[in-house]
Design an enzyme around this catalytic site. Sequence first.
Site, short mmCIF file in Angstrom:
data_model
loop_
_atom_site.label_atom_id
_atom_site.label_comp_id
_atom_site.label_asym_id
_atom_site.label_seq_id
_atom_site.Cartn_x
_atom_site.Cartn_y
_atom_site.Cartn_z
N GLU A 77 0.83 -1.21 0.00
CA GLU A 77 0.00 0.00 0.00
C GLU A 77 0.86 1.26 0.00
OE1 GLU A 77 -1.97 -0.39 3.75
OE2 GLU A 77 -3.31 -1.97 3.07
N GLY A 105 1.91 4.98 -0.68
CA GLY A 105 1.26 6.25 -1.02
C GLY A 105 2.33 7.26 -1.41
N TYR A 156 4.87 18.43 10.92
CA TYR A 156 5.86 17.37 11.19
C TYR A 156 7.29 17.90 11.15
CZ TYR A 156 1.84 14.83 9.21
OH TYR A 156 0.59 14.37 8.89
N CYS A 198 -1.54 34.20 9.77
CA CYS A 198 -1.20 34.95 10.98
C CYS A 198 -0.81 34.07 12.15
CB CYS A 198 -2.38 35.83 11.38
SG CYS A 198 -2.88 36.84 10.00
N1 LLP Z 1 -1.39 1.98 4.53
C1 LLP Z 1 -1.86 2.45 5.70
C2 LLP Z 1 -2.73 1.59 6.52
C3 LLP Z 1 -1.52 3.75 6.11
O1 LLP Z 1 -1.98 4.21 7.26
C4 LLP Z 1 -0.68 4.55 5.30
C5 LLP Z 1 -0.33 5.90 5.68
C6 LLP Z 1 -0.23 4.01 4.08
C7 LLP Z 1 -0.59 2.72 3.74
C8 LLP Z 1 0.64 4.77 3.13
O2 LLP Z 1 1.87 5.10 3.70
P1 LLP Z 1 3.00 5.76 2.77
O3 LLP Z 1 3.43 4.72 1.77
O4 LLP Z 1 2.42 6.95 2.13
O5 LLP Z 1 4.09 6.10 3.73
N2 LLP Z 1 0.44 12.89 6.54
C9 LLP Z 1 1.69 12.26 6.82
C10 LLP Z 1 1.70 10.78 6.43
C11 LLP Z 1 0.62 9.97 7.08
C12 LLP Z 1 0.62 8.52 6.67
C13 LLP Z 1 -0.57 7.82 7.19
N3 LLP Z 1 -0.72 6.47 6.77
C14 LLP Z 1 2.81 13.03 6.13
O6 LLP Z 1 2.54 14.04 5.50
O7 LLP Z 1 3.98 12.66 6.25
#
Ligand code: LLP
Length: 421
Positions: free
Chosen positions: A275, A277, A318, A346
């Site tokens: 998965e 992202g 972050y 602001c």
């Molecule tokens: N699968 C699950 C169950 C997840 O919770 C997440 C991300 C992913 C896959 C994808 O993870 P990736 O491959 O993108 O690392 N907003 C934060 C990142 C939050 C990620 C939440 N879960 C940021 O901007 O760094």
Amino acid sequence: MDHFLYRNGVLHAEDVPVAEIAVAVGTPFYVYSTATLLRHFTLFDDALDGMDHLVCYAMKAASNQAILKTLAQAGAGMDVVSGGEYARAKAAGVPGDKIVFSGVGKTAEEIRTALTGGIRQFNVESEPEMEVLNRVAGEVGVVAPITIRVNPDVDAKTHAKISTGKSENKFGIPIARAREVYAMAGAMDHIEVIGIDVHIGSQLTDLTPFELAYQKVAELTVQLREDGHDIRRLDLGGGLGIPYARSNEAPPLPTDYGAMVKRTVGHLGCEVEIEPGRLIAGNAGLMVSEVIYVKSGEGRDFLILDGAMNDLIRPAMYEAHHDIVPVVEPAPGTEQAPYDIVGPVCESGDTFAKQRMMPPLVAGDLVAFRSAGAYGAVMSSEYNTRPLIPEVLVNGDQYAVIRARPTFDEMINRDTIPEWL
Ligand code: LLP
């Protein structure tokens, strides 16, 4: 690698000069590269070659319909975490049997929608969720395919806010209790256990935590099979990091990750899902912004941009680093100076970078935030009644606005006035 390069001294998104898009849509805006999205998807897909597998893009990273369609047409499945994401995936033409439903708090309504519309599997995160799933599946008259997300108690060594695999985190079922919970699932009439799910965090820059977690999943697979469960699918989550600071970061490559997956779980004969992202969308997008003012402060100079924390919240939330580059390439040897790069909102949290070395810039110049494709537009808000900024997709020498900037009237007219006012 991405497709945002200087050509003849001007930053391009594939074959389109970024400044040309700025003139057409105004700043700030997000721009994505089709070639980069596809390249990253293909890298993952190829890395798992030889195993029965499906790459389910974690669409929380960037969920514009055009991005989903681009990836779906290349064969991606989707990992969704809400009824809204499920609807988006379906609207982009993704068939239910390629949609995985993750998330720690799925509501009965979301579960019903997915069961009715078709689903590949639910990644169940708790006993109460499993009970609701069993009940709703019974009402709909189907059997719900599930994995159970286990929490392997592994330190992902990433930012605390995006670490999910330690026992103190809210995610999954402690791996020590997994057999008990699988037994409970096995006894339910409207649930079919098909596999195991694990996801330990995001922006991991080392393979070791993944490897530890996947070894635990491999051991659990053997135990659960002994207990009589037909474990045939492993969802290994997302989380592989990307280089945010090009100068000094080199996270593992998808090929190294793929080799590690084969090493840890390849012998089990399971179908594998991942998965990702960020790795697909992160370096496939820029946020482009214009310098409004260059302001001299007490002992420091500020670059005040028209983009702000509401448009890209990662630095505020972050302490995230994004490379920020001028859209017009500085001549070789141009002297740089330190600036605090800020937005107009602001609060002091609206700071993108402190004392960042930049070439001389003046009001009207454009800058691009690199690596802003994931968790950029999707986390933006209209704080300070600043409109959500447009998203643009480039494909070769073409580009299209894939989400337009709302007008002030459109924003205001979303509010409704009660009759007593
Ligand atoms: N699968 C699950 C169950 C997840 O919770 C997440 C991300 C992913 C896959 C994808 O993870 P990736 O491959 O993108 O690392 N907003 C934060 C990142 C939050 C990620 C939440 N879960 C940021 O901007 O760094």
